[in-house]
Design an enzyme around this catalytic site. Structure first.
Site, short mmCIF file in Angstrom:
data_model
loop_
_atom_site.label_atom_id
_atom_site.label_comp_id
_atom_site.label_asym_id
_atom_site.label_seq_id
_atom_site.Cartn_x
_atom_site.Cartn_y
_atom_site.Cartn_z
N ASP A 68 0.85 -1.19 0.00
CA ASP A 68 0.00 0.00 0.00
C ASP A 68 0.89 1.24 0.00
OD1 ASP A 68 0.97 0.25 2.66
OD2 ASP A 68 -0.73 -0.90 3.41
N ASP A 70 1.65 5.12 1.54
CA ASP A 70 1.40 6.09 2.61
C ASP A 70 1.97 7.44 2.20
OD1 ASP A 70 0.48 4.07 4.68
OD2 ASP A 70 2.45 3.29 4.17
N ASP A 147 9.48 4.22 12.77
CA ASP A 147 10.14 3.12 13.48
C ASP A 147 11.54 2.81 12.95
OD1 ASP A 147 8.92 2.10 11.20
OD2 ASP A 147 7.79 0.54 12.21
#
Ligand code: ATP
Ligand code: MG
Length: 435
Positions: A68, A70, A147
Protein backbone atom coordinates in the site's frame (compact mmCIF):
# COMPACT_ATOMS: atom_id res chain seq x y z
CA UNK A 1 27.85 -7.37 7.05
CA UNK A 2 29.26 -4.29 8.68
CA UNK A 3 26.74 -3.70 11.40
CA UNK A 4 28.57 -0.80 12.96
CA UNK A 5 27.85 1.31 9.89
CA UNK A 6 26.98 4.16 9.77
CA UNK A 7 26.29 4.50 13.53
CA UNK A 8 24.78 2.03 15.92
CA UNK A 9 22.12 4.34 17.27
CA UNK A 10 20.43 6.84 15.00
CA UNK A 11 19.84 9.98 17.00
CA UNK A 12 18.38 13.33 16.33
CA UNK A 13 21.74 15.04 16.42
CA UNK A 14 22.22 14.07 12.78
CA UNK A 15 19.94 16.84 11.57
CA UNK A 16 20.97 17.57 8.02
CA UNK A 17 19.27 15.29 5.53
CA UNK A 18 20.83 13.70 2.53
CA UNK A 19 18.86 14.64 -0.57
CA UNK A 20 19.15 12.21 -3.45
CA UNK A 21 18.06 13.70 -6.78
CA UNK A 22 15.87 11.72 -9.18
CA UNK A 23 18.84 10.90 -11.43
CA UNK A 24 20.52 9.04 -8.57
CA UNK A 25 17.81 6.75 -7.24
CA UNK A 26 15.52 4.09 -8.61
CA UNK A 27 12.07 5.24 -7.52
CA UNK A 28 10.11 5.85 -10.69
CA UNK A 29 6.57 7.21 -10.88
CA UNK A 30 5.59 4.22 -13.00
CA UNK A 31 5.92 2.08 -9.88
CA UNK A 32 3.72 4.27 -7.72
CA UNK A 33 -0.03 3.63 -7.92
CA UNK A 34 -2.01 6.14 -9.95
CA UNK A 35 -4.15 6.93 -6.93
CA UNK A 36 -1.17 7.66 -4.72
CA UNK A 37 0.18 9.97 -7.43
CA UNK A 38 -3.20 11.71 -7.65
CA UNK A 39 -3.12 12.38 -3.91
CA UNK A 40 0.47 13.62 -4.00
CA UNK A 41 -0.15 15.97 -6.94
CA UNK A 42 -3.39 17.37 -5.62
CA UNK A 43 -1.75 18.22 -2.30
CA UNK A 44 1.18 19.78 -4.10
CA UNK A 45 -1.06 21.81 -6.41
CA UNK A 46 -2.96 23.11 -3.40
CA UNK A 47 0.31 24.49 -2.06
CA UNK A 48 1.18 21.80 0.47
CA UNK A 49 4.27 19.64 0.79
CA UNK A 50 3.60 16.01 -0.05
CA UNK A 51 5.82 12.97 0.19
CA UNK A 52 5.48 9.27 -0.34
CA UNK A 53 6.88 7.53 2.73
CA UNK A 54 7.13 4.13 4.42
CA UNK A 55 6.71 0.78 2.72
CA UNK A 56 5.94 2.38 -0.67
CA UNK A 57 9.38 3.95 -1.02
CA UNK A 58 11.21 1.11 0.74
CA UNK A 59 9.71 -1.65 -1.37
CA UNK A 60 10.22 0.12 -4.69
CA UNK A 61 13.89 0.68 -3.80
CA UNK A 62 14.16 -3.04 -3.12
CA UNK A 63 12.47 -4.01 -6.36
CA UNK A 64 9.34 -5.24 -4.55
CA UNK A 65 5.72 -4.35 -5.20
CA UNK A 66 4.42 -2.19 -2.34
CA UNK A 67 1.41 -3.49 -0.46
CA UNK A 68 0.00 0.00 0.00
CA UNK A 69 1.04 3.63 -0.24
CA UNK A 70 1.40 6.09 2.61
CA UNK A 71 1.62 9.84 2.14
CA UNK A 72 3.02 12.42 4.57
CA UNK A 73 2.11 16.08 4.30
CA UNK A 74 2.03 19.39 6.14
CA UNK A 75 -1.68 19.74 5.36
CA UNK A 76 -3.82 19.13 8.46
CA UNK A 77 -6.38 16.31 8.28
CA UNK A 78 -9.27 18.75 7.80
CA UNK A 79 -7.39 20.45 4.98
CA UNK A 80 -6.81 17.06 3.34
CA UNK A 81 -10.52 16.36 3.60
CA UNK A 82 -11.33 19.59 1.83
CA UNK A 83 -9.30 18.45 -1.16
CA UNK A 84 -10.80 14.98 -1.53
CA UNK A 85 -14.46 14.07 -1.68
CA UNK A 86 -13.61 10.43 -1.06
CA UNK A 87 -11.83 11.12 2.21
CA UNK A 88 -12.51 9.93 5.75
CA UNK A 89 -10.76 11.02 8.90
CA UNK A 90 -9.97 8.19 11.25
CA UNK A 91 -8.09 7.56 14.47
CA UNK A 92 -8.52 8.82 17.96
CA UNK A 93 -4.96 8.93 19.17
CA UNK A 94 -3.90 10.61 16.01
CA UNK A 95 -6.15 11.78 13.19
CA UNK A 96 -5.30 10.37 9.81
CA UNK A 97 -6.96 10.91 6.46
CA UNK A 98 -7.93 7.90 4.40
CA UNK A 99 -8.53 8.72 0.77
CA UNK A 100 -10.64 5.97 -0.81
CA UNK A 101 -10.39 4.88 -4.44
CA UNK A 102 -12.56 1.78 -4.70
CA UNK A 103 -10.65 -0.85 -2.76
CA UNK A 104 -7.42 1.12 -2.58
CA UNK A 105 -6.93 3.40 0.40
CA UNK A 106 -4.17 5.98 0.43
CA UNK A 107 -3.29 6.86 4.02
CA UNK A 108 -2.38 10.50 4.44
CA UNK A 109 -0.76 11.54 7.71
CA UNK A 110 0.13 15.03 8.80
CA UNK A 111 3.73 15.60 9.88
CA UNK A 112 3.96 14.94 13.59
CA UNK A 113 6.45 16.13 16.12
CA UNK A 114 7.95 13.33 18.14
CA UNK A 115 6.46 13.23 21.62
CA UNK A 116 9.75 14.22 23.24
CA UNK A 117 9.38 17.57 21.55
CA UNK A 118 5.89 18.02 22.88
CA UNK A 119 5.33 19.69 26.20
CA UNK A 120 7.72 18.01 28.58
CA UNK A 121 6.61 14.60 29.77
CA UNK A 122 3.13 14.97 28.35
CA UNK A 123 1.77 12.10 26.35
CA UNK A 124 3.83 9.41 28.06
CA UNK A 125 2.74 6.88 30.58
CA UNK A 126 5.07 6.06 33.44
CA UNK A 127 6.53 3.08 31.64
CA UNK A 128 7.26 5.17 28.57
CA UNK A 129 4.33 4.02 26.43
CA UNK A 130 2.79 6.70 24.25
CA UNK A 131 -0.77 7.51 25.13
CA UNK A 132 -1.32 10.75 23.28
CA UNK A 133 0.45 11.51 20.09
CA UNK A 134 -1.11 14.45 18.36
CA UNK A 135 1.32 17.29 17.97
CA UNK A 136 1.71 18.50 14.41
CA UNK A 137 5.17 19.29 13.17
CA UNK A 138 7.37 19.58 10.12
CA UNK A 139 9.08 16.98 7.96
CA UNK A 140 12.20 17.07 10.09
CA UNK A 141 10.07 16.37 13.16
CA UNK A 142 8.11 13.61 11.45
CA UNK A 143 11.20 11.52 10.67
CA UNK A 144 11.92 10.78 14.33
CA UNK A 145 8.60 9.25 15.19
CA UNK A 146 8.94 6.56 12.50
CA UNK A 147 10.14 3.12 13.48
CA UNK A 148 12.94 1.87 11.21
CA UNK A 149 15.36 3.92 9.13
CA UNK A 150 14.27 2.10 5.96
CA UNK A 151 10.68 3.18 6.70
CA UNK A 152 11.68 6.83 7.04
CA UNK A 153 12.64 7.64 3.46
CA UNK A 154 10.57 10.43 1.91
CA UNK A 155 9.96 10.73 -1.82
CA UNK A 156 9.25 14.36 -2.66
CA UNK A 157 6.62 14.89 -5.37
CA UNK A 158 7.95 18.41 -5.91
CA UNK A 159 11.22 17.33 -7.53
CA UNK A 160 11.14 13.51 -7.28
CA UNK A 161 14.09 13.46 -4.91
CA UNK A 162 14.42 11.24 -1.84
CA UNK A 163 15.01 12.82 1.54
CA UNK A 164 16.99 10.68 4.00
CA UNK A 165 17.64 11.96 7.52
CA UNK A 166 18.55 8.68 9.14
CA UNK A 167 20.80 6.67 6.84
CA UNK A 168 17.89 4.61 5.56
CA UNK A 169 19.39 4.22 2.08
CA UNK A 170 22.60 2.87 3.55
CA UNK A 171 20.57 0.38 5.58
CA UNK A 172 18.66 -0.68 2.47
CA UNK A 173 22.01 -1.35 0.83
CA UNK A 174 23.21 -3.28 3.88
CA UNK A 175 19.83 -5.03 4.13
CA UNK A 176 19.40 -4.27 7.77
CA UNK A 177 16.65 -2.98 10.03
CA UNK A 178 17.69 -0.32 12.45
CA UNK A 179 15.35 1.45 14.83
CA UNK A 180 15.52 5.21 14.85
CA UNK A 181 16.51 6.50 18.30
CA UNK A 182 17.33 4.44 21.36
CA UNK A 183 15.85 0.99 20.75
CA UNK A 184 14.75 0.27 24.30
CA UNK A 185 12.89 3.59 24.49
CA UNK A 186 11.25 3.04 21.11
CA UNK A 187 10.05 -0.45 22.05
CA UNK A 188 8.71 0.83 25.34
CA UNK A 189 6.83 3.60 23.54
CA UNK A 190 5.19 1.03 21.31
CA UNK A 191 5.93 -2.65 21.94
CA UNK A 192 4.31 -3.64 18.62
CA UNK A 193 7.53 -2.41 17.02
CA UNK A 194 9.11 -5.67 18.22
CA UNK A 195 6.64 -7.61 16.10
CA UNK A 196 7.18 -5.22 13.21
CA UNK A 197 10.94 -5.85 13.42
CA UNK A 198 10.38 -9.58 13.00
CA UNK A 199 7.82 -9.07 10.26
CA UNK A 200 9.99 -6.78 8.16
CA UNK A 201 13.11 -8.91 8.71
CA UNK A 202 11.21 -11.86 7.25
CA UNK A 203 9.40 -10.02 4.50
CA UNK A 204 12.48 -8.17 3.25
CA UNK A 205 15.01 -10.84 4.15
CA UNK A 206 16.90 -8.26 6.24
CA UNK A 207 18.88 -8.75 9.42
CA UNK A 208 17.97 -6.83 12.55
CA UNK A 209 20.85 -4.62 13.64
CA UNK A 210 22.33 -6.09 16.86
CA UNK A 211 21.60 -2.91 18.82
CA UNK A 212 17.96 -2.96 17.71
CA UNK A 213 17.73 -6.69 18.31
CA UNK A 214 19.28 -6.83 21.74
CA UNK A 215 16.42 -5.51 23.95
CA UNK A 216 13.66 -7.59 22.36
CA UNK A 217 13.88 -10.67 24.61
CA UNK A 218 13.83 -8.59 27.74
CA UNK A 219 10.98 -6.39 26.59
CA UNK A 220 8.78 -9.11 25.07
CA UNK A 221 6.45 -9.08 28.14
CA UNK A 222 5.41 -5.52 27.21
CA UNK A 223 3.20 -7.03 24.53
CA UNK A 224 0.78 -7.91 27.31
CA UNK A 225 -0.24 -4.25 27.47
CA UNK A 226 -1.21 -4.02 23.82
CA UNK A 227 -4.93 -4.12 23.01
CA UNK A 228 -5.84 -7.64 21.85
CA UNK A 229 -7.40 -6.36 18.65
CA UNK A 230 -4.17 -4.71 17.56
CA UNK A 231 -2.28 -7.90 18.27
CA UNK A 232 -4.72 -9.81 16.13
CA UNK A 233 -4.00 -7.47 13.21
CA UNK A 234 -0.30 -8.08 13.65
CA UNK A 235 -0.93 -11.80 13.94
CA UNK A 236 -2.66 -11.74 10.55
CA UNK A 237 0.19 -9.80 8.95
CA UNK A 238 2.78 -12.13 10.43
CA UNK A 239 1.03 -15.42 9.72
CA UNK A 240 -1.07 -14.82 6.62
CA UNK A 241 1.56 -13.36 4.29
CA UNK A 242 3.08 -16.59 3.05
CA UNK A 243 5.94 -16.92 5.53
CA UNK A 244 4.21 -18.18 8.64
CA UNK A 245 6.73 -20.92 9.36
CA UNK A 246 9.55 -18.40 9.57
CA UNK A 247 7.43 -16.01 11.59
CA UNK A 248 6.68 -18.76 14.08
CA UNK A 249 10.33 -19.69 14.45
CA UNK A 250 11.54 -16.13 14.82
CA UNK A 251 8.81 -15.14 17.24
CA UNK A 252 9.64 -18.12 19.42
CA UNK A 253 13.30 -17.33 19.35
CA UNK A 254 12.67 -13.83 20.68
CA UNK A 255 10.16 -14.89 23.31
CA UNK A 256 7.34 -13.05 21.52
CA UNK A 257 5.33 -16.12 20.56
CA UNK A 258 4.75 -16.87 24.23
CA UNK A 259 2.94 -13.55 24.55
CA UNK A 260 0.71 -14.19 21.54
CA UNK A 261 -0.13 -17.83 22.33
CA UNK A 262 0.70 -18.53 25.98
CA UNK A 263 -1.17 -21.85 26.15
CA UNK A 264 0.56 -23.18 23.04
CA UNK A 265 3.93 -22.07 24.35
CA UNK A 266 3.35 -23.99 27.54
CA UNK A 267 2.99 -27.27 25.65
CA UNK A 268 5.90 -26.47 23.36
CA UNK A 269 8.07 -25.99 26.42
CA UNK A 270 7.14 -29.43 27.68
CA UNK A 271 9.19 -30.73 24.76
CA UNK A 272 6.21 -32.40 23.10
CA UNK A 273 7.36 -33.45 19.59
CA UNK A 274 3.83 -33.77 18.26
CA UNK A 275 2.75 -30.18 18.84
CA UNK A 276 5.88 -28.87 17.19
CA UNK A 277 5.32 -31.08 14.15
CA UNK A 278 1.64 -30.19 13.98
CA UNK A 279 2.39 -26.49 13.97
CA UNK A 280 5.14 -26.74 11.37
CA UNK A 281 2.81 -28.75 9.10
CA UNK A 282 0.01 -26.21 9.59
CA UNK A 283 2.31 -23.30 8.73
CA UNK A 284 3.77 -25.05 5.68
CA UNK A 285 0.31 -25.92 4.52
CA UNK A 286 -0.80 -22.26 4.83
CA UNK A 287 2.35 -20.93 3.15
CA UNK A 288 2.01 -23.35 0.24
CA UNK A 289 -1.66 -22.53 -0.27
CA UNK A 290 -0.87 -18.82 -0.31
CA UNK A 291 1.94 -19.38 -2.80
CA UNK A 292 -0.56 -21.21 -5.02
CA UNK A 293 -3.15 -18.45 -4.61
CA UNK A 294 -5.55 -20.81 -2.85
CA UNK A 295 -7.88 -19.49 -0.19
CA UNK A 296 -6.72 -19.69 3.42
CA UNK A 297 -8.37 -18.89 6.71
CA UNK A 298 -6.78 -17.85 9.99
CA UNK A 299 -9.24 -20.28 11.63
CA UNK A 300 -7.25 -23.21 10.33
CA UNK A 301 -4.07 -21.92 11.99
CA UNK A 302 -6.01 -21.12 15.11
CA UNK A 303 -7.37 -24.67 15.21
CA UNK A 304 -3.84 -26.05 14.90
CA UNK A 305 -2.28 -23.61 17.36
CA UNK A 306 -4.76 -24.43 20.10
CA UNK A 307 -5.47 -28.09 19.35
CA UNK A 308 -3.09 -29.61 21.88
CA UNK A 309 -4.27 -27.45 24.80
CA UNK A 310 -7.87 -28.25 23.82
CA UNK A 311 -7.22 -31.99 23.48
CA UNK A 312 -5.37 -32.09 26.78
CA UNK A 313 -8.13 -30.35 28.68
CA UNK A 314 -10.80 -32.44 26.95
CA UNK A 315 -8.98 -35.60 28.11
CA UNK A 316 -9.12 -34.34 31.68
CA UNK A 317 -12.84 -33.68 31.38
CA UNK A 318 -13.41 -37.15 29.95
CA UNK A 319 -11.44 -38.60 32.81
CA UNK A 320 -13.95 -36.88 35.07
CA UNK A 321 -16.81 -38.64 33.37
CA UNK A 322 -17.95 -36.23 30.66
CA UNK A 323 -18.89 -37.53 27.23
CA UNK A 324 -16.31 -37.02 24.51
CA UNK A 325 -18.43 -34.38 22.83
CA UNK A 326 -19.22 -32.46 26.00
CA UNK A 327 -15.56 -32.63 26.94
CA UNK A 328 -14.38 -31.13 23.66
CA UNK A 329 -16.97 -28.34 23.79
CA UNK A 330 -16.11 -27.42 27.34
CA UNK A 331 -12.38 -27.51 26.63
CA UNK A 332 -12.83 -25.43 23.45
CA UNK A 333 -14.66 -22.73 25.37
CA UNK A 334 -12.05 -22.56 28.11
CA UNK A 335 -9.05 -22.50 25.77
CA UNK A 336 -10.60 -19.91 23.47
CA UNK A 337 -11.59 -17.60 26.27
CA UNK A 338 -8.08 -17.78 27.67
CA UNK A 339 -6.63 -17.15 24.21
CA UNK A 340 -8.70 -14.07 23.47
CA UNK A 341 -7.34 -12.42 26.59
CA UNK A 342 -3.97 -12.34 24.74
CA UNK A 343 -4.95 -11.94 21.10
CA UNK A 344 -8.55 -11.18 20.32
CA UNK A 345 -10.03 -13.22 17.50
CA UNK A 346 -13.17 -12.31 15.61
CA UNK A 347 -15.99 -14.72 16.42
CA UNK A 348 -16.24 -16.13 12.92
CA UNK A 349 -12.73 -17.56 13.33
CA UNK A 350 -13.12 -18.92 16.84
CA UNK A 351 -16.45 -20.48 15.85
CA UNK A 352 -14.88 -22.18 12.90
CA UNK A 353 -12.00 -23.54 14.98
CA UNK A 354 -14.52 -24.79 17.52
CA UNK A 355 -16.51 -26.58 14.81
CA UNK A 356 -13.35 -28.13 13.43
CA UNK A 357 -12.42 -29.52 16.85
CA UNK A 358 -15.91 -30.90 17.50
CA UNK A 359 -15.85 -32.52 14.07
CA UNK A 360 -12.65 -34.35 15.02
CA UNK A 361 -14.85 -36.30 17.44
CA UNK A 362 -17.66 -36.82 14.95
CA UNK A 363 -15.28 -38.00 12.23
CA UNK A 364 -14.46 -41.00 14.39
CA UNK A 365 -17.94 -42.36 13.93
CA UNK A 366 -17.85 -44.06 10.55
CA UNK A 367 -20.74 -46.46 10.86
CA UNK A 368 -24.12 -46.40 9.16
CA UNK A 369 -25.40 -43.29 7.38
CA UNK A 370 -23.50 -40.81 9.53
CA UNK A 371 -20.44 -40.43 7.30
CA UNK A 372 -22.64 -39.51 4.34
CA UNK A 373 -24.30 -36.77 6.37
CA UNK A 374 -20.97 -35.45 7.54
CA UNK A 375 -19.75 -35.10 3.96
CA UNK A 376 -22.35 -32.39 3.47
CA UNK A 377 -21.38 -30.53 6.65
CA UNK A 378 -20.27 -26.98 5.97
CA UNK A 379 -17.00 -27.48 7.83
CA UNK A 380 -16.34 -31.02 6.63
CA UNK A 381 -13.51 -30.07 4.29
CA UNK A 382 -11.69 -27.97 6.88
CA UNK A 383 -12.14 -30.68 9.51
CA UNK A 384 -10.90 -33.37 7.14
CA UNK A 385 -7.84 -31.28 6.20
CA UNK A 386 -7.19 -30.88 9.89
CA UNK A 387 -7.50 -34.61 10.44
CA UNK A 388 -4.88 -35.15 7.73
CA UNK A 389 -2.63 -32.67 9.46
CA UNK A 390 -2.95 -34.53 12.75
CA UNK A 391 -2.18 -37.82 11.02
CA UNK A 392 0.84 -36.32 9.29
CA UNK A 393 2.17 -34.96 12.58
CA UNK A 394 2.00 -38.43 14.13
CA UNK A 395 -1.27 -38.56 16.03
CA UNK A 396 -2.92 -41.95 16.04
CA UNK A 397 -5.49 -41.13 13.36
CA UNK A 398 -3.72 -42.29 10.18
CA UNK A 399 -6.15 -45.10 9.46
CA UNK A 400 -9.13 -42.89 10.06
CA UNK A 401 -7.71 -40.24 7.74
CA UNK A 402 -7.15 -42.80 4.97
CA UNK A 403 -10.68 -44.10 5.46
CA UNK A 404 -12.09 -40.62 4.91
CA UNK A 405 -9.90 -40.03 1.89
CA UNK A 406 -11.24 -43.18 0.24
CA UNK A 407 -14.80 -42.48 1.33
CA UNK A 408 -14.75 -39.05 -0.24
CA UNK A 409 -13.45 -40.37 -3.50
CA UNK A 410 -16.35 -42.77 -3.60
CA UNK A 411 -18.84 -39.98 -2.95
CA UNK A 412 -17.44 -37.14 -4.95
CA UNK A 413 -20.94 -36.21 -6.18
CA UNK A 414 -22.28 -35.55 -2.69
CA UNK A 415 -19.37 -33.34 -1.84
CA UNK A 416 -19.70 -31.34 -5.02
CA UNK A 417 -23.40 -30.78 -4.43
CA UNK A 418 -22.72 -29.71 -0.83
CA UNK A 419 -20.01 -27.33 -1.96
CA UNK A 420 -22.35 -25.67 -4.46
CA UNK A 421 -25.03 -25.33 -1.81
CA UNK A 422 -22.58 -23.68 0.64
CA UNK A 423 -21.36 -21.32 -2.05
CA UNK A 424 -24.92 -20.28 -2.84
CA UNK A 425 -25.58 -19.65 0.84
CA UNK A 426 -22.43 -17.61 1.22
CA UNK A 427 -23.31 -15.58 -1.84
CA UNK A 428 -26.78 -14.78 -0.51
CA UNK A 429 -25.27 -13.87 2.84
CA UNK A 430 -22.81 -11.51 1.21
CA UNK A 431 -25.48 -9.86 -0.90
CA UNK A 432 -27.40 -9.16 2.27
CA UNK A 433 -24.35 -7.62 3.87
CA UNK A 434 -23.68 -5.31 0.94
CA UNK A 435 -27.24 -4.16 0.56
P1 ATP B 1 3.78 -2.54 4.91
O1 ATP B 1 2.68 -1.62 4.46
O2 ATP B 1 4.50 -3.21 3.82
O3 ATP B 1 3.35 -3.47 6.00
P2 ATP B 1 4.91 -0.10 5.98
O4 ATP B 1 6.32 0.23 6.38
O5 ATP B 1 4.30 0.74 4.92
O6 ATP B 1 4.91 -1.64 5.60
P3 ATP B 1 2.67 0.64 7.61
O7 ATP B 1 2.13 -0.09 8.78
O8 ATP B 1 1.87 0.76 6.36
O9 ATP B 1 4.07 -0.06 7.30
O10 ATP B 1 3.07 2.07 8.12
C1 ATP B 1 3.54 3.11 7.26
C2 ATP B 1 4.70 3.84 7.90
O11 ATP B 1 4.28 4.46 9.13
C3 ATP B 1 5.88 2.97 8.30
O12 ATP B 1 6.74 2.75 7.23
C4 ATP B 1 6.51 3.79 9.40
O13 ATP B 1 7.26 4.84 8.88
C5 ATP B 1 5.30 4.38 10.10
N1 ATP B 1 4.84 3.51 11.20
C6 ATP B 1 3.87 2.58 11.14
N2 ATP B 1 3.70 1.96 12.33
C7 ATP B 1 4.61 2.51 13.16
C8 ATP B 1 4.94 2.32 14.54
N3 ATP B 1 4.30 1.42 15.28
N4 ATP B 1 5.93 3.09 15.06
C9 ATP B 1 6.55 4.02 14.30
N5 ATP B 1 6.29 4.23 13.03
C10 ATP B 1 5.33 3.50 12.44
MG1 MG C 1 2.34 0.67 4.21
Amino acid sequence: MDSSKPTAVVTKIVRKPQIIPRTEHGVSRSEISENALKVLYRLKNAGYHAYLVGGGVRDILLGLKPKDFDVATDAHPEQVRELFRNCRLIGRRFRLAHVHFGREIIEVSTFRASHNDAVDGEGHEEDGRIIRDNVYGTLDDDVWRRDFTVNALYYNIEDYSIVDYVGGLEDIKNRQLRLIGIPEDRYREDPVRMLRAIRFAIKLDFSIHPVSEQPIRKLAPLLEEIPEARLFEEFLKLFMSGQSEKAYQQLREYGLFAKLFPQTEEFLNRGDEFIHKLLISAFRNTDTRLAEDKPVTPAFLLAALLWVPVRDLANDHEGNGLSEMDAIHLASDAVISHQISSTSMPRRFTHMARDMWALQVRLKNIRGKRPLKLLAHQRFRAAYDFLLLRAEAGEDVQELASWWTAFQEEHMDIQLAAKKEHQKKRFRHRQKRFR
